[in-house]
Each structure stands twice: as C-alpha cells, then as structure tokens.
Scaffold this motif. Structure first.
Motif, PDB file in Angstrom:
ATOM      1  N   GLU A 112     -64.230  78.412  43.203  1.00  0.00           N
ATOM      2  CA  GLU A 112     -63.994  78.319  41.763  1.00  0.00           C
ATOM      3  C   GLU A 112     -62.759  79.129  41.365  1.00  0.00           C
ATOM      4  N   TYR A 161     -71.157  82.539  40.634  1.00  0.00           N
ATOM      5  CA  TYR A 161     -72.497  81.995  40.862  1.00  0.00           C
ATOM      6  C   TYR A 161     -73.356  82.955  41.674  1.00  0.00           C
ATOM      7  N   LEU A 181     -59.469  77.547  39.533  1.00  0.00           N
ATOM      8  CA  LEU A 181     -59.049  77.972  38.198  1.00  0.00           C
ATOM      9  C   LEU A 181     -57.725  78.737  38.200  1.00  0.00           C
ATOM     10  N   LYS A 192     -66.377  78.341  23.850  1.00  0.00           N
ATOM     11  CA  LYS A 192     -67.593  77.941  24.546  1.00  0.00           C
ATOM     12  C   LYS A 192     -67.356  76.642  25.297  1.00  0.00           C
ATOM     13  N   GLY A 193     -67.602  76.694  26.611  1.00  0.00           N
ATOM     14  CA  GLY A 193     -67.443  75.491  27.406  1.00  0.00           C
ATOM     15  C   GLY A 193     -67.009  75.811  28.809  1.00  0.00           C
ATOM     16  N   GLU A 194     -66.590  74.784  29.509  1.00  0.00           N
ATOM     17  CA  GLU A 194     -66.121  74.944  30.887  1.00  0.00           C
ATOM     18  C   GLU A 194     -64.787  75.683  30.889  1.00  0.00           C
ATOM     19  N   ALA A 195     -64.641  76.584  31.818  1.00  0.00           N
ATOM     20  CA  ALA A 195     -63.434  77.415  31.883  1.00  0.00           C
ATOM     21  C   ALA A 195     -62.176  76.571  31.983  1.00  0.00           C
ATOM     22  N   SER A 196     -62.200  75.537  32.796  1.00  0.00           N
ATOM     23  CA  SER A 196     -60.995  74.723  32.967  1.00  0.00           C
ATOM     24  C   SER A 196     -60.560  74.120  31.629  1.00  0.00           C
ATOM     25  N   ASP A 197     -61.498  73.609  30.865  1.00  0.00           N
ATOM     26  CA  ASP A 197     -61.174  73.022  29.564  1.00  0.00           C
ATOM     27  C   ASP A 197     -60.649  74.082  28.588  1.00  0.00           C
ATOM     28  N   ASP A 257     -66.877  81.418  27.914  1.00  0.00           N
ATOM     29  CA  ASP A 257     -68.148  81.347  28.642  1.00  0.00           C
ATOM     30  C   ASP A 257     -68.846  80.051  28.258  1.00  0.00           C
ATOM     31  N   ARG A 258     -69.785  79.651  29.100  1.00  0.00           N
ATOM     32  CA  ARG A 258     -70.552  78.419  28.828  1.00  0.00           C
ATOM     33  C   ARG A 258     -71.604  78.627  27.752  1.00  0.00           C
ATOM     34  N   PHE A 266     -66.198  85.316  36.417  1.00  0.00           N
ATOM     35  CA  PHE A 266     -67.089  84.183  36.645  1.00  0.00           C
ATOM     36  C   PHE A 266     -67.697  84.306  38.033  1.00  0.00           C
TER      37      PHE A 266
END
Length: 159
Positions: A112, A103, A116, A77-82, A59-60, A101
């Motif tokens: 998205e 929006y 992903l 923690k961070g962007e899902a792709s990374d 999750d972000r 995930f």
C-alpha cells in the motif's frame, strides 16, 4: 520485543519525529497532512506542535477521541488514493506529511505504501518532509532524529 514495547517505541518515534520535523519545516510554505487519523493521538500532537498550519486528515472513517476531531472542512473521508488526488487537483502542497496507514500485515502495508507513494509525492512541497512507519518510494530517505531507530520509523524529503 513484546507488542507493548514495540508500540511504546513507535509512539516515541512519532513524538520525536514530529518535534524534529516541526523545526525543519519552519521556513517552508505548505500545510500538514495526517494520513490515518485512528484515535487522533498523532493529529492532536501535530495540532500542538504546529498550530499555525492547516492540518488535513485522510481516513476511511471518523472515529477519533472526541477531543481529536478535525474541522469538517479539513477531514477527507474516503480512500487515500482518491483523497490524495483531490488534494493534488486542488493545488494543495504539504510541508509535512505523516503516513500512518496500515493493515497490520507487513506485506500488505508495504504494498500500500508503494502504491500511494506517487500520490503522496504529488502533494508534497519542494523540500517537504514525510514521516512514515512504512517504506515509501520516489522520495529521498533521510536520517531522522538521533533518538529514533532508523529501522522503526522512516523519514523522507521531497526533492
């Protein structure tokens, strides 16, 4: 259908889907992946139903209920792709993944999920299951439990 009724239907689908998937993945090797921690309700249910597996969380932000904070070493923690690339690079394989995930804007959520999908597929064990409220690509869509409306929650197997 009201938004409240829709939420009840989603939560019931998540519970029934996780319980169903937990039995199916029993013979598979691999960890569990929760994509989208939010308040931590689904993560908490995964811990309860699949206590013998490591559960990775992406999750972000980390803002769950205090009782649902994953161990620091399991929270990405961070962007899902990374984070999905990191798991793949580390050789991690998931027997089960839950994709949550979104929006709240259908077009953005579908886009998205499509973006992903290849990264999710890359971390899945052969035969691993993915539960998702969004359509994904590159995985075999399968029928989930009879209690879940197939248009409300989606079930996939990695081939």
């Amino acid at each position: 259908m009201s938004r409240l009724e829709s939420m009840r239907r989603r939560l019931t689908a998540q519970i029934d889907g996780i319980n169903w998937a937990a039995d199916l993945i029993a013979p598979l090797a691999g960890d569990v992946l929760e994509m989208g921690l939010g308040n931590g309700r689904t993560y908490d249910h995964l811990r309860q139903e699949i206590p013998d597996r490591r559960i990775w969380v992406i999750d972000r932000v980390l803002k769950p209920h205090p009782s649902c904070i994953p161990p620091e070493e399991d929270f990405l923690k961070g962007e899902a792709s990374d984070m999905l690339r990191k798991l793949a690079d580390d050789g991690r394989r998931m027997a089960l993944a839950h994709y949550d995930f979104g929006y709240g804007v259908k077009e953005k959520d579908v886009a998205e999920g499509a973006e992903l999908s290849p990264l999710i597929t890359a971390v899945m064990a052969p035969g691993g299951l993915v539960l998702s409220q969004q359509p994904l690509i590159g995985l075999e869509q399968i029928k989930g439990p009879d209690t879940v409306d197939p248009e409300r929650y989606l079930f996939y197997r990695n081939v």
